[in-house]
Design a protein around this motif. Sequence first.
Motif, mmCIF file in Angstrom:
data_model
loop_
_atom_site.group_PDB
_atom_site.id
_atom_site.type_symbol
_atom_site.label_atom_id
_atom_site.label_comp_id
_atom_site.label_asym_id
_atom_site.label_seq_id
_atom_site.Cartn_x
_atom_site.Cartn_y
_atom_site.Cartn_z
ATOM 1 N N GLN A 663 -31.568 -45.391 37.005
ATOM 2 C CA GLN A 663 -32.302 -45.572 38.251
ATOM 3 C C GLN A 663 -31.709 -46.689 39.096
ATOM 4 N N ASP A 664 -31.021 -47.655 38.461
ATOM 5 C CA ASP A 664 -30.382 -48.713 39.234
ATOM 6 C C ASP A 664 -29.021 -48.286 39.782
ATOM 7 N N PHE A 665 -28.640 -47.046 39.515
ATOM 8 C CA PHE A 665 -27.414 -46.417 40.027
ATOM 9 C C PHE A 665 -26.152 -47.129 39.534
ATOM 10 N N ASP A 666 -26.255 -47.741 38.368
ATOM 11 C CA ASP A 666 -25.074 -48.296 37.727
ATOM 12 C C ASP A 666 -24.213 -47.128 37.228
ATOM 13 N N GLY A 667 -22.944 -47.102 37.607
ATOM 14 C CA GLY A 667 -22.055 -46.012 37.221
ATOM 15 C C GLY A 667 -22.289 -44.733 38.002
ATOM 16 N N ALA A 668 -22.883 -44.846 39.180
ATOM 17 C CA ALA A 668 -23.180 -43.654 39.987
ATOM 18 C C ALA A 668 -21.897 -42.986 40.483
ATOM 19 N N VAL A 669 -21.997 -41.696 40.729
ATOM 20 C CA VAL A 669 -20.904 -40.908 41.303
ATOM 21 C C VAL A 669 -21.228 -40.674 42.780
ATOM 22 N N SER A 670 -20.339 -41.117 43.673
ATOM 23 C CA SER A 670 -20.535 -40.899 45.109
ATOM 24 C C SER A 670 -19.991 -39.531 45.498
ATOM 25 N N VAL A 671 -20.724 -38.844 46.334
ATOM 26 C CA VAL A 671 -20.298 -37.530 46.806
ATOM 27 C C VAL A 671 -19.465 -37.722 48.075
ATOM 28 N N PRO A 672 -18.242 -37.200 48.123
ATOM 29 C CA PRO A 672 -17.409 -37.359 49.327
ATOM 30 C C PRO A 672 -18.116 -36.800 50.561
ATOM 31 N N GLU A 673 -17.941 -37.478 51.686
ATOM 32 C CA GLU A 673 -18.570 -37.027 52.925
ATOM 33 C C GLU A 673 -18.082 -35.629 53.282
ATOM 34 N N GLY A 674 -19.011 -34.759 53.611
ATOM 35 C CA GLY A 674 -18.649 -33.402 53.996
ATOM 36 C C GLY A 674 -18.079 -32.585 52.859
ATOM 37 N N PHE A 675 -18.452 -32.887 51.610
ATOM 38 C CA PHE A 675 -17.905 -32.188 50.442
ATOM 39 C C PHE A 675 -18.166 -30.689 50.553
ATOM 40 N N PRO A 676 -17.112 -29.857 50.566
ATOM 41 C CA PRO A 676 -17.317 -28.425 50.791
ATOM 42 C C PRO A 676 -17.424 -27.588 49.524
ATOM 43 N N GLY A 677 -17.260 -28.225 48.336
ATOM 44 C CA GLY A 677 -17.208 -27.460 47.090
ATOM 45 C C GLY A 677 -18.573 -27.043 46.590
ATOM 46 N N PHE A 678 -18.543 -26.366 45.435
ATOM 47 C CA PHE A 678 -19.768 -25.836 44.846
ATOM 48 C C PHE A 678 -20.052 -26.442 43.472
ATOM 49 N N THR A 679 -19.177 -27.343 43.003
ATOM 50 C CA THR A 679 -19.361 -27.982 41.703
ATOM 51 C C THR A 679 -18.975 -29.447 41.807
ATOM 52 N N LEU A 680 -19.811 -30.317 41.240
ATOM 53 C CA LEU A 680 -19.556 -31.758 41.233
ATOM 54 C C LEU A 680 -19.548 -32.267 39.802
ATOM 55 N N THR A 681 -18.670 -33.214 39.515
ATOM 56 C CA THR A 681 -18.714 -33.910 38.236
ATOM 57 C C THR A 681 -19.770 -35.003 38.324
ATOM 58 N N VAL A 682 -20.725 -34.983 37.377
ATOM 59 C CA VAL A 682 -21.846 -35.929 37.418
ATOM 60 C C VAL A 682 -21.991 -36.594 36.055
ATOM 61 N N PRO A 683 -22.677 -37.737 36.018
ATOM 62 C CA PRO A 683 -22.914 -38.380 34.715
ATOM 63 C C PRO A 683 -23.784 -37.499 33.819
ATOM 64 N N ARG A 684 -23.696 -37.726 32.551
ATOM 65 C CA ARG A 684 -24.550 -37.003 31.596
ATOM 66 C C ARG A 684 -25.986 -37.486 31.776
ATOM 67 N N PRO A 685 -26.961 -36.563 31.889
ATOM 68 C CA PRO A 685 -28.352 -36.978 32.099
ATOM 69 C C PRO A 685 -28.859 -37.884 30.986
ATOM 70 N N ALA A 686 -29.903 -38.636 31.305
ATOM 71 C CA ALA A 686 -30.561 -39.472 30.312
ATOM 72 C C ALA A 686 -31.150 -38.585 29.216
ATOM 73 N N PRO A 687 -31.527 -39.165 28.092
ATOM 74 C CA PRO A 687 -32.071 -38.348 26.992
ATOM 75 C C PRO A 687 -33.226 -37.448 27.399
ATOM 76 N N ASP A 688 -34.016 -37.890 28.386
ATOM 77 C CA ASP A 688 -35.124 -37.035 28.821
ATOM 78 C C ASP A 688 -34.690 -35.994 29.843
ATOM 79 N N GLY A 689 -33.365 -35.882 30.099
ATOM 80 C CA GLY A 689 -32.844 -34.867 31.014
ATOM 81 C C GLY A 689 -32.927 -35.252 32.476
ATOM 82 N N THR A 690 -32.994 -36.555 32.787
ATOM 83 C CA THR A 690 -33.177 -36.993 34.167
ATOM 84 C C THR A 690 -31.864 -37.480 34.778
ATOM 85 N N LEU A 691 -31.624 -37.064 36.007
ATOM 86 C CA LEU A 691 -30.582 -37.624 36.862
ATOM 87 C C LEU A 691 -31.255 -38.184 38.105
#
Length: 729
Positions: A663-691
């Motif tokens: 929640q403090d966005f430590d290690g967050a992945v920034s999305v490039p401005e105007g990203f046109p793709g359909f898949t993003l690499t994201v961190p692994r969710p927390a144990p409770d499945g939260t991003l």
Amino acid sequence: MKRLSLSLAASLSMLSAGAALADPAPFDLAGPDIRVSVTRHGVTLPIAAVPHLAAGDKVKVEAALPSDESAHYLLIAAFLRDPTNPPPNAWFDKAEAWKRAGHGGGPIELTVPDNAQHLVLYLAPETGGDFKTLRDAVQARPGAFVRAAQDLEQASLDRSRYDAYLSEIRRISAAQPDALAHLAPVVADSLRIKINEACLQRQSELQANCLLDSKQSVVLGSDDSSASSSLSASATDLALSLSATPQGGFGYFSPYISAVRDIVGIFGAMRTAKYQYIPALGAAHEDRLSLALNTPPSFANPKSVLMAALPAVKPAPPPVLHVASAANQPCFAAKSATLAMAGAPLLYATAYGRDLALRVHLKSGDIDLPLTPDASRGGLVIGQPATPVPDLSGPVTATMHGMWGFDSFTGPEVTLQSAGNWQWKPDGAPKGDGQLLLTGAPVSCVTGVTLTPAHGAAVPVPWKAEGGGLAVTLLAAQGKQEPVTLTVLGPEGTHPASVTVEPAKVVQPVARITAHSSEPLHAEPGGALELSLGSPDEIPADTRLSFTLKAREKEHFSPRDSVEVATVNGEASTRLSIGNGLTLVDQGIVVANLMPAQALGASAFGPLRARLVRGGVAGEWMVLGSLVRLPKLRQVTCPADPATACSLSGEGLYLLASIAARQDFDGAVSVPEGFPGFTLTVPRPAPDGTLFLRLHDAPEVVNRLRVRHGAAAPQTGVPPTIVAPPAKP
């Protein structure tokens, strides 16, 4: 890509005696002057007004050396033709410049022969047999001299544009230093020159030095995969997009740029034990051709032979001019009205265009208004008529015409506005930003606007052309508490038009928003992803928005009332009325319903507000929240290896700002401005499945995305379940 780094001055001069030099010397040495005039069909013009030569022209050439010139120069004129066809002996002529006329000196009078393509001039130190030696050299290698002549012709034209640019920048810097940042781009655009915009960001006293700096390097690239050259460096970097004919102005890259190495090689290869050939660029002023050199002449072996080229012997049609903007309609009879014209940088850099005029077609007959090219205005300044013109009403048409060298040409037809019935009227009340739109007369005829309060003196106010009218900016208190008078000034001879602006009427607060609610359009309880918005102020664009207006004490709603909903920036708005988005619950309660994405457009986002409109008069704005657009998230896929990142798939991922597992966005992945793709690499969710997500439209709010364990991925295009926070009471 082949690249050649040149000094700025050399990039315009572009000829050198040393083929191996990476940084040829600039053409900053003043050479001798040559006086040249051309006569065609009984009309004589100085060389500065001649864009091209033609067979049968009478050319008069004379060296204009100072009276104390100690060197004895032989002036040689030679016509050239095809590269594979040596010129005959009769195409060469000479004059001994140190002698007077009638004794071997004086002017050379030439007639351009049929089939000639170029006329070149040589200034050679006097030696025995020098004339025959040079003639033999030209006849032995006609192709080399033809190629050199072609590039000297073009380089001189390029230099004339650059010199015109420098002259204008110096003039503006001396007379209007505060206007340099505004006028320098206009000058550069007129002359087809690219300047370094960083110079305009400097302090005003430093801008001129930056714009005039010729010490930086320019890199001219030749890319086989592109029709353009890449440039970088100082404020005087040149785009050098020139004309389709050397004297026209239609748009190709100067041939000498691509032939730099060849030209340097030509002059190096023409060197002998007795002579070395030095290129000279000619700057034409009236009948004088002032030569600029990049190598000091040598009077010892190998002696220097200066070579300069006159305009080519071939047709050079006048430039095809066009009005820079269809909205550009100058005001007839206004002082210093400018006709914005594009298509010929040489119109501003040379004297080829002459007797330019605008033929105005009036009912009483045609009249001509003189035109003067002015690069700092980006067009042709229209002169005043020789005799007074009767009152005009409405626009009139006019056609540009003039001479391009010896040839007449006709330019585009343009429309001139006339003050005519000089009346203005307000188009509505002043806006929230203080702008008032006036309509009724041509804006191009406006020379100024003043405002006079009920008790006070007239003061000038800002104004601009906008939306077919005149947008006047009123100051904070002007026109709000008492009537004011706006005076619109026109061209000399027109009477000022006065407009009274009444205080703006405002609906007193009669209602307030008591609640608003947004719900998902398509909740999917069994979906793999569940998005929870982090703030009650977030209003999803693809949801139904409802809010309640409650009348204040002693007030009540009417079926004729309406509600305006708009983004704060004013770029999107909609009007709701009873039966069309508004429901009158009773005299004290109105409920509004709308689909923001449909009512405001799919691109609307940001702070949203509403106001009551009664009797055509709008009330105060009331805050609704912040409109956010949501992506269509499909699924989160994670590999078995816990050290490997996951991927998030979906549509409209550019609507995300960043994604994190904390929640403090430590290690967050920034999305490039105007990203046109359909898949993003994201961190692994927390144990409770939260991003945790931040949205593009409200990056200050933290939202939650819950990945339901064991759930199947939703089908393509199905949005995630959206859980809105509790609505504001």
